[in-house]
Design a protein around this motif. Sequence first.
Motif, PDB file in Angstrom:
ATOM      1  N   GLN A  28      38.016 -25.392 -39.602  1.00  0.00           N
ATOM      2  CA  GLN A  28      37.185 -25.655 -38.419  1.00  0.00           C
ATOM      3  C   GLN A  28      38.019 -25.653 -37.134  1.00  0.00           C
ATOM      4  OE1 GLN A  28      33.790 -26.448 -37.944  1.00  0.00           O
ATOM      5  NE2 GLN A  28      33.445 -25.699 -40.027  1.00  0.00           N
ATOM      6  N   THR A  29      39.087 -26.423 -37.145  1.00  0.00           N
ATOM      7  CA  THR A  29      39.883 -26.537 -35.922  1.00  0.00           C
ATOM      8  C   THR A  29      40.541 -25.212 -35.588  1.00  0.00           C
ATOM      9  OG1 THR A  29      41.648 -27.491 -37.268  1.00  0.00           O
ATOM     10  CG2 THR A  29      40.306 -29.006 -35.992  1.00  0.00           C
ATOM     11  N   LEU A  30      40.778 -24.425 -36.610  1.00  0.00           N
ATOM     12  CA  LEU A  30      41.345 -23.094 -36.396  1.00  0.00           C
ATOM     13  C   LEU A  30      40.441 -22.262 -35.493  1.00  0.00           C
ATOM     14  CD1 LEU A  30      43.908 -21.834 -37.398  1.00  0.00           C
ATOM     15  CD2 LEU A  30      42.698 -20.995 -39.394  1.00  0.00           C
ATOM     16  N   LYS A  31      39.150 -22.466 -35.645  1.00  0.00           N
ATOM     17  CA  LYS A  31      38.181 -21.667 -34.882  1.00  0.00           C
ATOM     18  C   LYS A  31      38.253 -21.952 -33.393  1.00  0.00           C
ATOM     19  CE  LYS A  31      34.871 -20.809 -38.539  1.00  0.00           C
ATOM     20  NZ  LYS A  31      33.878 -21.579 -39.303  1.00  0.00           N
ATOM     21  N   PHE A  33      43.039 -20.084 -45.996  1.00  0.00           N
ATOM     22  CA  PHE A  33      43.501 -20.529 -44.687  1.00  0.00           C
ATOM     23  C   PHE A  33      44.235 -19.422 -43.952  1.00  0.00           C
ATOM     24  CE2 PHE A  33      46.813 -22.380 -42.037  1.00  0.00           C
ATOM     25  CZ  PHE A  33      46.050 -23.185 -41.218  1.00  0.00           C
ATOM     26  N   GLN A  34      45.147 -18.774 -44.649  1.00  0.00           N
ATOM     27  CA  GLN A  34      45.948 -17.743 -43.999  1.00  0.00           C
ATOM     28  C   GLN A  34      45.089 -16.564 -43.545  1.00  0.00           C
ATOM     29  OE1 GLN A  34      49.090 -17.131 -46.961  1.00  0.00           O
ATOM     30  NE2 GLN A  34      50.489 -18.327 -45.689  1.00  0.00           N
ATOM     31  N   LEU A  35      44.094 -16.220 -44.345  1.00  0.00           N
ATOM     32  CA  LEU A  35      43.195 -15.127 -43.940  1.00  0.00           C
ATOM     33  C   LEU A  35      42.457 -15.500 -42.660  1.00  0.00           C
ATOM     34  CD1 LEU A  35      41.820 -13.937 -47.395  1.00  0.00           C
ATOM     35  CD2 LEU A  35      43.430 -12.756 -45.880  1.00  0.00           C
ATOM     36  N   ALA A  36      42.076 -16.776 -42.574  1.00  0.00           N
ATOM     37  CA  ALA A  36      41.406 -17.232 -41.356  1.00  0.00           C
ATOM     38  C   ALA A  36      42.344 -17.130 -40.153  1.00  0.00           C
ATOM     39  CB  ALA A  36      40.922 -18.677 -41.533  1.00  0.00           C
ATOM     40  N   VAL A  37      43.616 -17.414 -40.378  1.00  0.00           N
ATOM     41  CA  VAL A  37      44.591 -17.283 -39.291  1.00  0.00           C
ATOM     42  C   VAL A  37      44.708 -15.821 -38.862  1.00  0.00           C
ATOM     43  CG1 VAL A  37      47.020 -17.523 -38.667  1.00  0.00           C
ATOM     44  CG2 VAL A  37      45.903 -19.310 -40.002  1.00  0.00           C
ATOM     45  N   PHE A  38      44.786 -14.924 -39.846  1.00  0.00           N
ATOM     46  CA  PHE A  38      44.846 -13.485 -39.559  1.00  0.00           C
ATOM     47  C   PHE A  38      43.767 -13.077 -38.569  1.00  0.00           C
ATOM     48  CE2 PHE A  38      47.579 -12.772 -43.217  1.00  0.00           C
ATOM     49  CZ  PHE A  38      48.277 -11.624 -42.850  1.00  0.00           C
ATOM     50  N   LYS A  39      42.562 -13.562 -38.840  1.00  0.00           N
ATOM     51  CA  LYS A  39      41.411 -13.159 -38.031  1.00  0.00           C
ATOM     52  C   LYS A  39      41.525 -13.615 -36.590  1.00  0.00           C
ATOM     53  CE  LYS A  39      37.840 -12.858 -41.583  1.00  0.00           C
ATOM     54  NZ  LYS A  39      37.234 -13.883 -42.431  1.00  0.00           N
ATOM     55  N   ARG A  40      42.264 -14.674 -36.367  1.00  0.00           N
ATOM     56  CA  ARG A  40      42.299 -15.262 -35.044  1.00  0.00           C
ATOM     57  C   ARG A  40      43.534 -14.882 -34.238  1.00  0.00           C
ATOM     58  NH1 ARG A  40      37.991 -17.276 -34.704  1.00  0.00           N
ATOM     59  NH2 ARG A  40      38.424 -17.701 -32.517  1.00  0.00           N
ATOM     60  N   SER A  41      44.313 -13.919 -34.731  1.00  0.00           N
ATOM     61  CA  SER A  41      45.522 -13.561 -33.998  1.00  0.00           C
ATOM     62  C   SER A  41      45.570 -12.080 -33.659  1.00  0.00           C
ATOM     63  CB  SER A  41      46.778 -13.929 -34.775  1.00  0.00           C
ATOM     64  OG  SER A  41      46.462 -14.418 -36.036  1.00  0.00           O
ATOM     65  N   THR A  42      46.088 -11.819 -32.468  1.00  0.00           N
ATOM     66  CA  THR A  42      46.274 -10.436 -32.030  1.00  0.00           C
ATOM     67  C   THR A  42      47.277  -9.746 -32.940  1.00  0.00           C
ATOM     68  OG1 THR A  42      45.915 -11.237 -29.785  1.00  0.00           O
ATOM     69  CG2 THR A  42      46.819  -9.007 -30.034  1.00  0.00           C
ATOM     70  N   GLN A  43      48.409 -10.412 -33.149  1.00  0.00           N
ATOM     71  CA  GLN A  43      49.397  -9.858 -34.065  1.00  0.00           C
ATOM     72  C   GLN A  43      49.724 -10.874 -35.156  1.00  0.00           C
ATOM     73  OE1 GLN A  43      53.357  -9.265 -32.573  1.00  0.00           O
ATOM     74  NE2 GLN A  43      53.889  -7.744 -34.136  1.00  0.00           N
TER      75      GLN A  43
END
Lengths: 271, 271
Positions: B178-181, B210-220
């Motif tokens: 959630q907080t990742l969003k 979790f890591q896949l969610a991070v992938f989605k939220r980063s340019t690189q």
Amino acid sequence: MIDSNHIIAEGDAMKVAVKYVQARRSRLAQLLQQHRFLPLTELCDKLGVSEATARRDLAVLAQEHKITRTYGGAMSSFDQTFSSFRERQVRAPEAKKRIALAVHDLIKPNSTCFLDVGTTLFALADVLRQKPIRGLTLVTNSLPIAEMLGPVRGYAVHLLGGQLFYRQSLLLGGVALQTLKLWKFDHAFLGAEGMTAEGIWNSQPDVIDFQLAVFKRSTQSCVCLDAQKLDTQTDYLLVDWKANFSLITDATPALLEKRGIQTKKGQVISA
Amino acid sequence: MIDSNHIIAEGDAMKVAVKYVQARRSRLAQLLQQHRFLPLTELCDKLGVSEATARRDLAVLAQEHKITRTYGGAMSSFDQTFSSFRERQVRAPEAKKRIALAVHDLIKPNSTCFLDVGTTLFALADVLRQKPIRGLTLVTNSLPIAEMLGPVRGYAVHLLGGQLFYRQSLLLGGVALQTLKLWKFDHAFLGAEGMTAEGIWNSQPDVIDFQLAVFKRSTQSCVCLDAQKLDTQTDYLLVDWKANFSLITDATPALLEKRGIQTKKGQVISA
DNA sequence: GTTTTTATGATTGACTCCAATCATATAAAG
DNA sequence: CTTTATATGATTGGAGTCAATCATAAAAAC
């Protein structure tokens, strides 16, 4: 490795300058921080001194609480190793301990509690670590508290999200308020900086915002304050005595009344 | 407190059921976690067993590295109790340092970066501490990393919310997602457990989520892996080599090719 | 139910640690 | 320079710790 002191004349009893003694002791403390535990014989080797001197050094450092003596050696003292655990060096530790024990009695197994930042709450965490209560869910915005309670079996420990603030030990800000909304607490235990006849005081407005948000999300809100905080008034009022919360303190009801603090029936829990 | 075993027949040598033995040993480990150090005699008292048995228990636990034996007693093993120290005992520290330095060159001032959990990322945090980059916003789910970077001037360090997991060093779970969003990263730096021709591997499904969610939220997105992780395949595939991410590694391109890893142009950054 | 295994406590001799004491050489104070 | 204070190492008796061994009784295996 050559010893800065004792270049010549090994094996003979000689007085050395105080600065060498101090340097050696600080090196000793450092060694123990790194290795966490070292037996006496190894310390003698590493420092190039006799057992007797090593023992004496250890005795001094132990008295200063910089290390912890054990049979056959010594280890780094907890609070020294971890910056966060310096919270242990508190004023009025016995009062905080008493408050913590009183709070401990309030907490029922399998409940969900919020723990605020601060030395009093850290004392509570310490008690909760040493006398675990079954099935607790513990939520906090304090890193030291999270680290202390994390390893305890049977606890589910949650950290709120947010930005690290105020000496890097607590989380605050919009994100913290957001993640707070995901929770509902049976008890919330909060700290503060002062109490007067007007109410409970804190000096940081964003801390107040945060604590008020915690109040809203808990069935029972408890403010934990030792008697030293009496008559301390800081910039911002958190709550007045008409608000719905409990005060857990080592200050006697008589003392509170003398200071003009008018509490409701059952509002004060004596530690 | 009454001992669950040994209700009668104290002081006589009797075999007890294995479950009691296991329970006692885990209680022993727990006691040491709480007290950090206990002399043998106290352990005997607390456990209600003879010296011989206490010694045997300690020997077993020490062999499992769950405790550390000392002369005259035992103490909790550090890495068991405290997360941040485990991160310091790294394999291939020089490789991780090189990777960290390479990553350091990638990061632009005033950018927002995510730092994952793990020894390689901890090494990066160490480099970021020693060679600060102006105006960084750093987000992490690792407590040790947050503690390391928190004190650095000029950094805004944020922790995701969530439950403490995997030996108390990282935050995971729904709240973390959630907080990742709430974030959008310029760079995300991630660790993993292995890489093969098929892709990048990890063993915990919730870490993968979790890591896949991070992938989605980063340019690189950058995966940081040292050469030791080559040919290690664990239970779950994080990504294959067609996915859009960079690999930062000390393994040479020739070595990667030899292992059948087919990367896209510019995907690999050599450290 | 019988046999085997093993977890336990007691004992013992060797080893280690510790606090106290003492002589000594040097730093610190005058 | 002289005197005092003290940091050090050596020694020693007493206490504590350890690993090994043994008998025993209960658990596990059959």
